[in-house]
Each structure stands twice: as structure tokens, then as C-alpha cells.
Enzyme design. Structure first.
Site, PDB file in Angstrom:
ATOM      1  N   PRO A  11     -15.781 -17.846 -64.119  1.00  0.00           N
ATOM      2  CG  PRO A  11     -14.195 -17.929 -62.404  1.00  0.00           C
ATOM      3  CD  PRO A  11     -14.387 -17.486 -63.827  1.00  0.00           C
ATOM      4  CG  ASN A  12     -18.266 -19.175 -59.052  1.00  0.00           C
ATOM      5  OD1 ASN A  12     -18.587 -20.353 -58.923  1.00  0.00           O
ATOM      6  ND2 ASN A  12     -17.126 -18.691 -58.591  1.00  0.00           N
ATOM      7  NE  ARG A  19     -20.790 -16.063 -56.672  1.00  0.00           N
ATOM      8  CZ  ARG A  19     -19.912 -15.272 -57.262  1.00  0.00           C
ATOM      9  NH1 ARG A  19     -20.083 -14.903 -58.505  1.00  0.00           N
ATOM     10  NH2 ARG A  19     -18.848 -14.861 -56.617  1.00  0.00           N
ATOM     11  CE1 TYR A  24     -20.491 -10.495 -58.601  1.00  0.00           C
ATOM     12  CE2 TYR A  24     -21.454 -11.911 -56.929  1.00  0.00           C
ATOM     13  CZ  TYR A  24     -20.350 -11.305 -57.488  1.00  0.00           C
ATOM     14  OH  TYR A  24     -19.111 -11.504 -56.945  1.00  0.00           O
ATOM     15  CG  ASN A  75     -17.965 -10.769 -65.879  1.00  0.00           C
ATOM     16  OD1 ASN A  75     -17.028 -10.865 -65.086  1.00  0.00           O
ATOM     17  ND2 ASN A  75     -19.200 -10.526 -65.491  1.00  0.00           N
ATOM     18  CB  ALA A  78     -12.798 -15.052 -59.137  1.00  0.00           C
ATOM     19  CD  GLU A  99     -10.915  -6.625 -66.344  1.00  0.00           C
ATOM     20  OE1 GLU A  99     -11.024  -7.102 -65.201  1.00  0.00           O
ATOM     21  OE2 GLU A  99      -9.896  -6.007 -66.719  1.00  0.00           O
ATOM     22  CG  HIS A 101     -15.366  -7.019 -63.353  1.00  0.00           C
ATOM     23  ND1 HIS A 101     -15.054  -8.306 -62.989  1.00  0.00           N
ATOM     24  CD2 HIS A 101     -14.249  -6.495 -63.903  1.00  0.00           C
ATOM     25  CE1 HIS A 101     -13.792  -8.546 -63.298  1.00  0.00           C
ATOM     26  NE2 HIS A 101     -13.283  -7.463 -63.861  1.00  0.00           N
ATOM     27  NE  ARG A 108     -17.978  -7.336 -54.564  1.00  0.00           N
ATOM     28  CZ  ARG A 108     -18.065  -8.543 -55.092  1.00  0.00           C
ATOM     29  NH1 ARG A 108     -18.009  -8.699 -56.399  1.00  0.00           N
ATOM     30  NH2 ARG A 108     -18.211  -9.597 -54.322  1.00  0.00           N
TER      31      ARG A 108
END
Length: 148
Positions: A11-12, A19, A24, A75, A78, A99, A101, A108
Site C-alpha cells: 500500500p501507498n 509521498r 522514501y 515490499n 505497512a 522482504e 523496504h 523509524r
């Protein structure tokens, strides 16, 4: 025909480039897809690159990728912090899953420090921006060569 790696995005990530570029980076998802396709070609892979904001769609794609690919870079965004469904889907897959990111999730907010899918994947790459995708492709190349 080259073997295929699925690159799945949560998502996103469709909003990359707009964003929070301080977190990012400025590359769009289309930029990252182009990078992945170019690198995959050098590594001898085809890429099936997808993005969804919907958890169930990502679970369906994980199942599909488990049948049609030699490896998966994901990725989860969230959903990595919340999705038991994705964890379980990955556990059912026999091809290697990495995985990734863009940001360093451990530097974070506290709620981002735990990945629900990390225990189910071969490895986790985070914090290298768009380069995290390239590192994941190289990891999958290494993992697929070891399994031969």
C-alpha cells in the site's frame, strides 16, 4: 525464456515520488520498476512487477508467484507490520522470498520495528532507498543459484 521474479509492492507505494520524499526518496514506482527490469535483464531474469493497496490482492499474488516464479521480492509497506495473512501465504510458498523496504524500518517509529512477515522470508533488506530493490534481486539470484 528467462525465469521470472515477481516484485510485489504494498500500500501507498503507488504514491512514491510524491509521498514523503525525505523518507522514501524521489523515485516513482515506475522509476523503480524500470531499474528492476534493467537489472533483472543483466541477471538473466524477467520481472513481473505489481502494486496493490489491498492485502487480499497481495496474498493472491503471493500464491500465484509461488507457482509461476523462481523467487519473490516483496515490499509489503505497512502490511509488513500487520499482516498475518501475508506471513501465512509466504509460509506456503517454496520459492525464496525476500522482504524489502525503502527506509530503515528500525530507525523509524517503534511500531515499524517489527515485521510480521520477516520470520517467513529468507531475508530482509531495508534502508537503501530504491537500491533495496536491486539488492533484493541480487539476493534472489544468489538464492536461486544455491537451490540448483
Amino acid at each position: 525464456m528467462a525465469s521470472t521474479i515477481f516484485v510485489l509492492n504494498g500500500p501507498n507505494l503507488n504514491a512514491l515520488g510524491k509521498r514523503e520524499p525525505g523518507i522514501y526518496g524521489g523515485k516513482t514506482l515506475a522509476d523503480i520498476e524500470a531499474m528492476c527490469k534493467a537489472e533483472a535483464k543483466l541477471l538473466g531474469f524477467d520481472i513481473d512487477f505489481r502494486q496493490s493497496n489491498h492485502e487480499g490482492t497481495l496474498v493472491d499474488w503471493l500464491h500465484e508467484a509461488g507457482e509461476k516464479s523462481v523467487g519473490i521480492a516483496i515490499n509489503p509497506a505497512a502490511y509488513g507490520h500487520t499482516s498475518i495473512a501475508m506471513h501465512d501465504a509466504i509460509r506456503a510458498i517454496t520459492v525464496p522470498v525476500v522482504e524489502l523496504h525503502l527506509s530503515n524500518i528500525h530507525a523509524r517509529e517503534e511500531f515499524r520495528h517489527k515485521s510480521m512477515i520477516a520470520p517467513a522470508v529468507k531475508g530482509v533488506i531495508c534502508g537503501f532507498g530504491a537500491q533495496s530493490y536491486i539488492l533484493a534481486l541480487h539476493a534472489l539470484k544468489n538464492l536461486t543459484e544455491k537451490s540448483k
